[in-house]
Design an enzyme around this catalytic site. Structure first.
Site, PDB file in Angstrom:
ATOM      1  N   ASP A 181      -6.171 -54.276  37.457  1.00  0.00           N
ATOM      2  CA  ASP A 181      -7.363 -55.116  37.534  1.00  0.00           C
ATOM      3  C   ASP A 181      -8.184 -54.954  36.252  1.00  0.00           C
ATOM      4  OD1 ASP A 181      -6.443 -55.768  40.010  1.00  0.00           O
ATOM      5  OD2 ASP A 181      -7.975 -54.700  41.134  1.00  0.00           O
ATOM      6  N   HIS A 235      -0.489 -52.072  40.544  1.00  0.00           N
ATOM      7  CA  HIS A 235      -0.301 -52.243  41.980  1.00  0.00           C
ATOM      8  C   HIS A 235       0.265 -53.630  42.250  1.00  0.00           C
ATOM      9  CE1 HIS A 235      -4.454 -53.323  40.917  1.00  0.00           C
ATOM     10  NE2 HIS A 235      -4.463 -54.173  41.939  1.00  0.00           N
ATOM     11  N   ARG A 245      -0.906 -62.375  55.822  1.00  0.00           N
ATOM     12  CA  ARG A 245      -1.780 -61.254  55.515  1.00  0.00           C
ATOM     13  C   ARG A 245      -2.977 -61.782  54.727  1.00  0.00           C
ATOM     14  NH1 ARG A 245      -2.533 -57.955  50.998  1.00  0.00           N
ATOM     15  NH2 ARG A 245      -3.151 -55.836  51.514  1.00  0.00           N
TER      16      ARG A 245
HETATM   17  O1  LIG Z   1      -4.279 -57.929  48.634  1.00  0.00           O
HETATM   18  C1  LIG Z   1      -4.429 -56.766  48.274  1.00  0.00           C
HETATM   19  O2  LIG Z   1      -4.380 -55.804  49.041  1.00  0.00           O
HETATM   20  C2  LIG Z   1      -4.639 -56.444  46.813  1.00  0.00           C
HETATM   21  C3  LIG Z   1      -5.214 -57.576  46.036  1.00  0.00           C
HETATM   22  C4  LIG Z   1      -5.260 -57.301  44.575  1.00  0.00           C
HETATM   23  O3  LIG Z   1      -4.704 -56.390  44.057  1.00  0.00           O
HETATM   24  C5  LIG Z   1      -6.019 -58.224  43.731  1.00  0.00           C
HETATM   25  O4  LIG Z   1      -6.531 -59.252  44.238  1.00  0.00           O
HETATM   26  O5  LIG Z   1      -6.133 -57.952  42.504  1.00  0.00           O
HETATM   27 FE   LIG Z   2      -5.404 -56.071  41.988  1.00  0.00          FE
END
Ligand SMILES: O=C(O)CCC(=O)C(=O)O
Ligand SMILES: [Fe+2]
Length: 299
Positions: A181, A235, A245
């Site tokens: 991020d 991630h 989800r």
């Molecule tokens: O959906 C998630 O659990 C993570 C979302 C994510 O990493 C993001 O939006 O940058």
């Molecule tokens: Fe993310």
């Protein structure tokens, strides 16, 4: 297919007891149709075009009660997957709605439940994010009003993610492709479906969902600020097989003018503004399909 909508528990009574749907209420797909299409641009053209368009709209509203519009001026930031993906590795099986907090506060007259829910979430997340950031930065030598000065509520944003069930599930398809991020930190509120994974020492680990907690994710800017003490981990999210989800992420960002620099010696990164960082990411993504990230600024 097992279904687990979050409201099922509270609305449980509705799902009990005999319920028979009338024949014409059943979910039978009869035929696909294309709704009348209205181009809003026509409303700004000459008188003749304008009248034609208004007539078409009125006919659609009368005959169908529905129509579709193009050139509507609504932000196109509601994205399905990644239209720029050139290979599966870059593809995300998800859709996301980005909401800048400045936009929410301008939604005067829209005192809807959605608005107040979003506002409440964003307000709480903002307070939590600042408090976490200040706490984390306490021993770095960052001036105490750093976050208060650079991260006003309007510089951060929310992303609402939806991951529909993926019929092509395999190890090749990600709900959200691996990334870091680009903020100071992210607050992730996810449902109980699971699927969020982070990469630690070369291994992907699944984050177990916990209904009592929200997930905090250190972003690139904090990695730089802390001179690599805190890490912005890669991630990803696995595409769910059978249930959709949802997650909401709050990205705690500074204003574009904020100067990001290392606190710690010897500094590993050169100083840069948040604007410069975002522009560099955009350039890299356009050129290679991938974000290079903080390593661009290594000394
Ligand atoms: O959906 C998630 O659990 C993570 C979302 C994510 O990493 C993001 O939006 O940058
Ligand atoms: Fe993310």
């Amino acid at each position: 297919m097992s279904i687990d909508p979050p409201f099922q528990e509270t609305c449980n009574a509705l799902f009990k007891g005999p319920f028979v749907r009338a024949e014409d209420e059943k979910f039978v797909v009869v035929e696909e149709c294309e709704l009348p299409l209205i181009d809003m641009k026509c409303l700004t053209l000459g008188q003749k075009e304008r009248e034609k368009c208004i007539k078409k709209m009125a006919e659609a509203a009368s005959e169908w009660g529905f129509f579709q519009v193009v050139n509507h001026g609504i932000s196109q930031e509601l994205s399905l997957g990644n239209p720029d993906a050139t290979c599966l590795r870059q593809f995300s099986w998800s859709e996301a709605l980005h909401i800048s907090l400045a936009d929410i506060s301008r939604m005067d007259g829209y005192k809807t439940t959605l608005r107040s829910t979003i506002e409440a979430f964003a307000g709480t997340a903002a307070t939590l994010a600042q408090s976490l950031a200040e706490t984390l930065a306490q021993n770095l030598g960052v001036k105490s009003n750093y976050f208060g000065e650079y991260c006003t509520p309007n510089t951060s944003y929310l992303r609402m993610n939806r991951y529909p069930p993926c019929p092509f599930f395999s190890d090749q398809v990600c709900g959200l492709m691996p990334h870091t991020d680009s903020d100071f930190l992210t607050i992730i509120y996810q449902d109980q479906t699971g699927g969020l994974q982070l990469k630690k020492q070369g291994r992907w680990l699944t984050v177990r969902p916990n209904p009592q907690s929200v997930i905090i994710n250190i972003g690139d800017l904090f990695q730089v600020l802390s001179n690599n003490v805190f890490r912005s981990m890669e991630h990803r999210v696995l595409a769910p097989k059978q249930v959709e989800r949802f997650s909401v992420a709050y990205f705690y960002c500074p204003s574009y003018d904020a100067v990001i620099q290392c606190y710690g010696k010897p500094a590993m990164y050169r100083k840069f503004s948040f604007r410069e960082y975002k522009q560099q990411i955009q350039k890299d993504v356009q050129a290679t399909g991938d974000k290079v990230g903080v390593s661009r600024f290594l000394l």
